[in-house]
Design an enzyme around this catalytic site. Structure first.
Site, PDB file in Angstrom:
ATOM      1  N   ASP A  67     -20.489 -68.912  -7.100  1.00  0.00           N
ATOM      2  CA  ASP A  67     -21.216 -69.524  -5.981  1.00  0.00           C
ATOM      3  C   ASP A  67     -22.574 -70.041  -6.423  1.00  0.00           C
ATOM      4  O   ASP A  67     -23.010 -69.798  -7.559  1.00  0.00           O
ATOM      5  CB  ASP A  67     -21.369 -68.504  -4.838  1.00  0.00           C
ATOM      6  CG  ASP A  67     -21.787 -67.122  -5.307  1.00  0.00           C
ATOM      7  OD1 ASP A  67     -22.301 -67.007  -6.442  1.00  0.00           O
ATOM      8  OD2 ASP A  67     -21.600 -66.160  -4.557  1.00  0.00           O
ATOM      9  N   ASP A 136     -21.929 -56.529   3.696  1.00  0.00           N
ATOM     10  CA  ASP A 136     -21.111 -56.946   4.841  1.00  0.00           C
ATOM     11  C   ASP A 136     -19.675 -57.284   4.426  1.00  0.00           C
ATOM     12  O   ASP A 136     -18.910 -57.840   5.205  1.00  0.00           O
ATOM     13  CB  ASP A 136     -21.758 -58.136   5.563  1.00  0.00           C
ATOM     14  CG  ASP A 136     -21.862 -59.384   4.697  1.00  0.00           C
ATOM     15  OD1 ASP A 136     -21.385 -59.366   3.539  1.00  0.00           O
ATOM     16  OD2 ASP A 136     -22.416 -60.397   5.177  1.00  0.00           O
ATOM     17  N   HIS A 138     -18.735 -59.303   1.889  1.00  0.00           N
ATOM     18  CA  HIS A 138     -18.465 -60.620   1.309  1.00  0.00           C
ATOM     19  C   HIS A 138     -18.146 -60.531  -0.182  1.00  0.00           C
ATOM     20  O   HIS A 138     -18.651 -59.643  -0.878  1.00  0.00           O
ATOM     21  CB  HIS A 138     -19.584 -61.624   1.588  1.00  0.00           C
ATOM     22  CG  HIS A 138     -20.880 -61.431   0.858  1.00  0.00           C
ATOM     23  ND1 HIS A 138     -22.055 -61.147   1.493  1.00  0.00           N
ATOM     24  CD2 HIS A 138     -21.185 -61.521  -0.453  1.00  0.00           C
ATOM     25  CE1 HIS A 138     -23.034 -61.068   0.606  1.00  0.00           C
ATOM     26  NE2 HIS A 138     -22.536 -61.293  -0.585  1.00  0.00           N
ATOM     27  N   GLU A 143     -18.608 -64.970   3.697  1.00  0.00           N
ATOM     28  CA  GLU A 143     -19.134 -64.072   4.712  1.00  0.00           C
ATOM     29  C   GLU A 143     -18.047 -63.683   5.713  1.00  0.00           C
ATOM     30  O   GLU A 143     -17.000 -64.330   5.779  1.00  0.00           O
ATOM     31  CB  GLU A 143     -20.290 -64.778   5.449  1.00  0.00           C
ATOM     32  CG  GLU A 143     -21.472 -65.151   4.547  1.00  0.00           C
ATOM     33  CD  GLU A 143     -22.360 -63.954   4.188  1.00  0.00           C
ATOM     34  OE1 GLU A 143     -21.852 -62.820   4.088  1.00  0.00           O
ATOM     35  OE2 GLU A 143     -23.560 -64.172   3.997  1.00  0.00           O
TER      36      GLU A 143
HETATM   37  C1  GLP Z   1     -24.633 -61.855  -3.615  1.00  0.00           C
HETATM   38  C2  GLP Z   1     -23.605 -62.717  -4.387  1.00  0.00           C
HETATM   39  C3  GLP Z   1     -22.349 -61.943  -4.629  1.00  0.00           C
HETATM   40  C4  GLP Z   1     -22.713 -60.527  -4.967  1.00  0.00           C
HETATM   41  C5  GLP Z   1     -23.266 -59.855  -3.750  1.00  0.00           C
HETATM   42  C6  GLP Z   1     -23.820 -58.462  -4.015  1.00  0.00           C
HETATM   43  O1  GLP Z   1     -25.238 -62.457  -2.551  1.00  0.00           O
HETATM   44  N1  GLP Z   1     -23.282 -63.979  -3.818  1.00  0.00           N
HETATM   45  O2  GLP Z   1     -21.590 -62.552  -5.664  1.00  0.00           O
HETATM   46  O3  GLP Z   1     -21.574 -59.808  -5.375  1.00  0.00           O
HETATM   47  O4  GLP Z   1     -24.147 -60.670  -3.046  1.00  0.00           O
HETATM   48  O5  GLP Z   1     -25.036 -58.516  -4.704  1.00  0.00           O
HETATM   49  P1  GLP Z   1     -25.667 -57.267  -5.421  1.00  0.00           P
HETATM   50  O6  GLP Z   1     -24.830 -57.026  -6.627  1.00  0.00           O
HETATM   51  O7  GLP Z   1     -27.056 -57.677  -5.799  1.00  0.00           O
HETATM   52  O8  GLP Z   1     -25.637 -56.141  -4.472  1.00  0.00           O
END
Ligand code: GLP
Length: 263
Positions: A67, A136, A138, A143
């Site tokens: 992404d 959440d 995702h 989302e």
């Molecule tokens: C982000 C990314 C995801 C990631 C998630 C968790 O916003 N788009 O690819 O897995 O949220 O992030 P973190 O590893 O910092 O908790």
């Protein structure tokens, strides 16, 4: 779905690196799916250590990101392409020109999404996808309410995700973009194998839903239950709300095939 519960974040990161290494050793030209966020950082460091020790090379691999934020210029410190350079590319021997992400600065974002799908397809698809999960539920930036058949497209970030990610923007919620481009759930499900890493208590509800909950767009990570080759690697706090924790521990301790791909 194989569920591996480790004693801490470091141990979880080593197992995720083991899985990626095993794919690259059998497929030197592997297409890697790479995630941003804080969770995979230690896995990338571990891969970097293995590359520098001469036991692994990513020189023949290519990589596709999940992404990208819309509207952050490539030089912005939080543009995901720059983040992945920082946390992954500079630590290993992958050719930076073979690391791809959706273009969140494109004049035509829809076209950029289609081009990204085409590029993944032209590369032969992702061999091993590393994933994190949002609080959440995702994956990528899909989302809650994302179609479980979705492809790469524009998404609006939830208030919760923007709040979660504000820490990367100096705590300034207004600085967090409102939109992103993300591989769809359907795109992610086409990876040949998936390793999802989740650590910390704040992920425990998303993990519980993903592993044991009903498949639902409310928790997009639950779509991984439909994938035949997923390994979920957790630390104790992230695993703490699972009902069948003893079964997962027992299964892993007594797995018949002594390989990370066993399930
Ligand atoms: C982000 C990314 C995801 C990631 C998630 C968790 O916003 N788009 O690819 O897995 O949220 O992030 P973190 O590893 O910092 O908790």
């Amino acid at each position: 779905m194989e569920v591996v519960i480790t004693k801490n974040r470091e141990a979880a990161s080593v197992i995720a690196a083991d899985i990626i290494e095993a794919v690259v050793l059998t497929t030197p030209h592997a297409v890697l799916g790479v995630a941003t966020g804080s969770t995979p950082v230690e896995t990338y460091r571990e891969l970097g250590r293995r590359v520098h020790a001469g036991r692994l090379s990513l020189a023949a691999t290519s990589a596709f990101m999940l992404d990208e934020y819309v509207g952050l210029a490539a030089h912005h410190a939080q543009a995901y392409r720059r983040v992945i350079d920082e946390i992954f590319v500079r630590l290993v021997d992958i050719d930076p020109s073979r690391v791809h992400g959706p273009d969140g600065m494109a004049a035509d974002l829809d076209l950029a999404c289609t081009a990204y799908e085409d590029a993944i397809c032209a590369a032969g698809g992702v061999d091993v996808q590393l994933l994190g999960v949002g609080t959440d539920g995702h994956i990528g930036f899909n989302e809650p309410s994302s179609s479980l058949a979705s492809r790469t497209r524009i998404k609006t970030l939830t208030a919760r995700t923007r709040q979660d990610n504000a820490r990367f923007f100096g705590g300034d919620l207004d600085a967090v973009p409102t939109h992103c481009l993300t591989q769809g759930v359907g795109t992610i499900l086409e990876a040949k194998s998936v390793v999802l890493l989740a650590t910390g208590q704040e992920k425990s509800e998303a993990v519980r839903q993903m592993v044991e909950g009903p498949i639902s767009a409310r928790w997009p990570a639950t779509a991984l239950q439909l994938h035949p080759a997923v390994t979920v690697v957790l630390d104790e706090p992230a695993a703490s709300r699972l009902d069948h924790i003893d079964y997962y521990r027992d299964t892993y301790a007594n797995r018949l095939l002594r390989s990370p791909r066993a399930r």
